[in-house]
Design a protein around this motif. Structure first.
Motif, short mmCIF file in Angstrom:
data_model
loop_
_atom_site.label_atom_id
_atom_site.label_comp_id
_atom_site.label_asym_id
_atom_site.label_seq_id
_atom_site.Cartn_x
_atom_site.Cartn_y
_atom_site.Cartn_z
N PHE A 165 0.65 -1.28 -0.05
CA PHE A 165 -0.16 0.20 -0.09
C PHE A 165 0.66 1.22 0.09
O PHE A 165 0.31 2.44 0.29
N VAL B 83 -0.47 3.96 -2.28
CA VAL B 83 -1.77 4.40 -2.37
C VAL B 83 -1.97 5.49 -1.42
O VAL B 83 -1.43 5.68 -0.44
N ILE C 49 -1.21 6.16 2.88
CA ILE C 49 -2.06 5.40 3.87
C ILE C 49 -1.10 5.41 5.13
O ILE C 49 -1.49 5.42 6.31
N GLU D 95 -10.90 3.04 2.85
CA GLU D 95 -11.54 2.13 1.97
C GLU D 95 -11.73 2.70 0.66
O GLU D 95 -11.45 1.93 -0.28
N ILE E 87 -8.51 2.33 -1.48
CA ILE E 87 -8.11 1.05 -1.68
C ILE E 87 -8.80 0.68 -2.88
O ILE E 87 -8.25 -0.19 -3.97
N PRO F 194 -11.55 -4.47 0.74
CA PRO F 194 -11.41 -4.17 2.11
C PRO F 194 -12.69 -4.41 2.87
O PRO F 194 -13.75 -4.08 2.30
N ILE G 21 -7.87 -6.61 5.09
CA ILE G 21 -7.91 -7.16 3.92
C ILE G 21 -7.49 -8.52 3.81
O ILE G 21 -6.25 -8.79 4.26
#
Length: 187
Positions: free
Chosen positions: A40, A43, A54, A82, A85, A94, A103
């Motif tokens: 992640f 992201v 994140i 959420e 993602i 998620p 997850i």
């Protein structure tokens, strides 16, 4: 002139090291069936109007080999995380329970594994192109120095040093790829 060429060779090696680090970073984002928080890293979450990673708004940790848990520092961030993602299109769903986001990574199909290996090979090629570009730039500087009066045999020696660096770092990329491919294919 000797110092200048040595500087270019050192800068070339630094550039090649940067290519390796970039490859490692990008390869870590390719999911291999194991849950890692690094998945992640790319992201971004909308955090009060700015796009924030994140990891800066929540604690991301692996609960087990296939489960990640994202615990936001502010409960109001659950929806934003959420959504981020989902928008990242990572092939995961998620599960928001009001406190944390869980997850569960699905098992990879053989077809998906092949796609991931193709992605990794693209990263390998990009890393090698970057390494070759660094080599080309260094070789051009050496040739320019030879035209300006630097001894030709010393220039050939410097070119051999640059080529050896290129070979070494290309082999490092190949070894990293073998490791990543093994990781992806391991069930």
């Amino acid at each position: 002139m000797e110092e200048d060429l040595q500087f270019y060779i050192e800068a070339t090696e630094d550039s090649m090291k940067d290519s390796i680090e970039h490859f490692k970073k990008e390869a870590s984002r390719i999911r291999s069936g194991k849950a890692t928080p690094a998945m992640f890293d790319g992201v971004k979450v909308d955090y009060y109007g700015s796009q924030t990673p994140i990891a800066q708004v929540a604690n991301v940790k692996a609960q087990d080999g296939r489960t990640l848990v994202i615990a936001p520092w502010e409960k109001g961030m659950l929806q934003s995380i959420e959504q981020a993602i989902f928008q990242a299109n990572m092939g995961v769903t998620p599960q928001n329970d009001g406190e944390i986001i869980r997850i569960v990574l699905p098992m990879l199909t053989e077809e998906r594994r092949k796609e991931l290996i193709k992605q990794a090979h693209t990263l390998v090629e990009n890393a090698k192109v970057s390494i070759r570009n660094a080599r080309r730039d260094a070789m051009n500087e050496i040739k320019k120095a030879v035209k300006e009066g630097y001894p030709e045999d010393a220039g050939k020696t410097k070119e051999a040093v640059v080529q050896a660096l290129t070979d070494r770092y290309s082999n490092v990329v190949d070894e990293l790829m073998k490791s990543k491919e093994k990781d992806i294919l391991t069930i």
